[in-house]
Design a protein around this motif. Structure first.
Motif: not given
Lengths: 259, 299
Positions: A182-202
């Motif tokens: 995990m020392s390199e840049r992340p391969k994928f980054v999610s959008e910012k979470t909303g108030p519910d803290g939920r995320y979805l990454i394709y």
């Protein structure tokens, strides 16, 4: 205590606001110090060597066994000169050392493609001078994609970012890596979470991934940041296995303050 | 005219400020750094401030003040304010205050308290042998963050924690066993080999396989090869993952067979470990039924 800090607004005029603004700006501007890492320390032993080819501008990062090898180091050498030589005073003991040179010249932050870095080297420093040759080849590969850049697929990750009280964390992102360090840049980054803290990454493909969540973007986590890896306390993060065509759900990542 | 205007303005400002004075944080900081105990108390109390960024700023100052702030911080370890308690414990951990171990251990044991993770973290930072049993005791805690930070702290305590963990593992099960296995695996001390081999036959075998891989002891090869036949695909994947670090010809033969496992990631890790053992390129069938080389997950 809180009452003393408050300013009664009823008598404030424009100048008072200006003074307050300047004061707040001053207070806000008093930036936090870098996370505790020593440049050098007085001690009995000296770890020295040369980064071959020789390589200029390399820092040697020294960790104690058990420390997070991607977090703040126990000691950092000054940048090597044109001869590639480094020297560091250390208390006697066992250490893990790694040489890193970021193309941008930064002393901290992720090591990305184009930067130089060595393998992790175990070294025992016991009185006197210890010589250690180091090879730090250029790192190749890695790229970062925001999930919005990926065509919606049937493969991915979903879950929630929580704080230490179990409450949802808004405005945080999940960072997805395909390399365990995990020392390199992340391969994928999610959008910012909303108030519910939920995320979805394709994700474009199933496979083995490693996750972290944080409220800031770029550079290593600093004092006061909210940060958490998906792990169970181990030095390496836990592998998350995503099957092709599956949205792996309920992947909860807890973030806590960086102390 | 302008002169009168500014004079009036200054008077107005002064009267506003005297009615309800603003806290002079810079002055407070200066007094606290100078050793003024009352100022230190006032400063530490500000760790409960909810204004964004303020408590973090105060925390940094408190750490810089160091030893002089310790008595005040110790008073706050049992604060009912969860944020103040969290910051105080974190500060005592960062300052490595050995005298704080009993109070912080007490907080860690009180399951009704919030943010106990910081107590486990702080004990790991203090790093005394005395905290090892306290941390082992919460490896099966109901709170996953407490378990996670206790495991991390034990890894940080390193060799000191090995034998107590080995003794604990001889009888442990469930989450407690899993945490202890992860800890001894990361400490990579071969005194844990036998107890890990015993755990590799039980419910925590997936964790035990990963830990055995980290120990890199070839005598674990047979147990890991047997693990490649486990009905649980996660166990098979972990066995394949671990064999790359310690396997020889026997492991290579077994991994060649699991290149055709039903589960994609088992095939992928079999190929990756085969490359590590043999030093030769190995192809596996990915989820698109294409034969490809595994990418290097370790740099």
């Amino acid at each position: 205590m809180q009452g003393k800090r408050r300013i009664s607004l009823k008598k404030l005029n424009l100048v008072c606001l200006l003074v307050l603004f300047i004061a707040m700006t001053f207070l806000a501007g008093c930036g936090d110090d870098e996370a505790a890492s020593m440049k050098t320390s007085s001690g009995h032993s000296r770890l020295q060597g040369q980064v071959t080819m020789p390589l200029e501008g390399v820092h040697l990062y020294v960790y104690k066994p058990g420390m997070d090898l991607y977090g703040p180091a126990f000691a950092i050498s000054t940048a090597t000169g044109i001869d590639g030589k480094f020297a560091l005073e250390l208390p006697d003991g066992d250490y893990v050392a790694v040489a890193r040179k970021r193309a941008g010249g930064e002393e901290t932050g992720p090591v990305v493609a184009g930067d130089n870095r060595s393998e992790f080297i175990k070294v025992s420093v016991q009185g006197g001078v210890v010589d250690m040759p180091v090879s730090a080849p250029v790192k190749i590969g890695d790229q970062r994609n925001f999930t919005g850049d990926i065509e919606t697929s049937k493969t991915g990750l979903a879950g929630q970012i929580l704080d230490s009280d179990g409450q949802p964390v808004a405005n945080a992102r999940v960072h997805v890596y395909d390399h365990v360090q995990m020392s390199e840049r992340p391969k994928f980054v999610s959008e910012k979470t909303g108030p519910d803290g939920r995320y979805l990454i394709y994700l474009p493909d199933g496979g083995t991934y490693y996750l972290a969540a944080r409220d800031k973007f770029g550079g290593p986590p600093k004092l006061g940041d909210l940060y958490g890896r998906y792990d169970k306390g181990t030095i390496e993060p836990s592998a998350v296995v995503v099957k092709e065509g599956q949205i792996l759900k309920q992947v909860v990542i807890t973030v806590t303050k960086v102390w | 005219m302008l002169r009168y205007f500014f004079a009036g303005l200054c008077f107005f400002m002064l009267s506003a400020c005297t009615a309800d004075p603003v806290l002079d944080l810079n002055q407070l900081e200066a007094n606290a750094r100078g050793g003024d105990q009352q100022a230190i108390v006032q400063l530490v109390d500000l760790l409960s401030a909810r204004e964004p960024g303020l408590a973090d700023r105060i925390y940094a100052i408190t750490i810089e003040i160091g030893e002089k702030a310790v008595p005040v911080l110790l008073d706050k370890v049992h604060s009912k304010d969860k944020q103040l308690r969290e910051y105080a414990i974190a500060a005592l951990g960062t300052l490595k205050v050995v005298d704080a171990i009993p109070a912080i251990s007490d907080v860690l044991s009180q399951k009704a308290l919030e943010r106990r993770y910081v107590a486990a973290w702080a004990l790991g930072e203090i790093g005394s042998e005395a905290v090892v049993p306290v941390l082992i005791n919460v490896l099966d805690d109901d709170n996953s963050e407490v378990r996670r930070y206790a495991t991390r702290a034990l890894i940080k305590l390193n060799k000191t924690a090995v034998m107590p963990l080995v003794e604990y593992l001889a009888k442990a099960s469930g989450e407690g066993a899993a945490g202890a296995i992860r800890a001894v695996g990361d400490i990579t001390d071969k005194r844990a080999l036998q107890v890990l081999l015993a755990q590799s036959q039980g419910e925590q075998r997936a964790e035990a396989f990963l830990a055995l891989g980290k120990l890199r002891d070839p005598s674990a090869e047979a147990a890991l090869v047997a693990g490649l036949q486990d009905p649980d695909s996660l166990v098979r994947m972990n066995a394949a993952m671990a064999l790359g670090r310690l396997g020889g010809p026997v492991a290579a033969e077994a991994l060649t067979k699991t290149l055709e496992d039903d589960v994609h990631v088992v095939r992928e890790w079999s190929a990756r470990s085969l490359e590590m053992i043999t030093g030769k390129p190995v192809l596996y069938r990915n989820s698109h039924d294409e034969y490809v080389r595994p990418y290097r997950v370790y740099h």
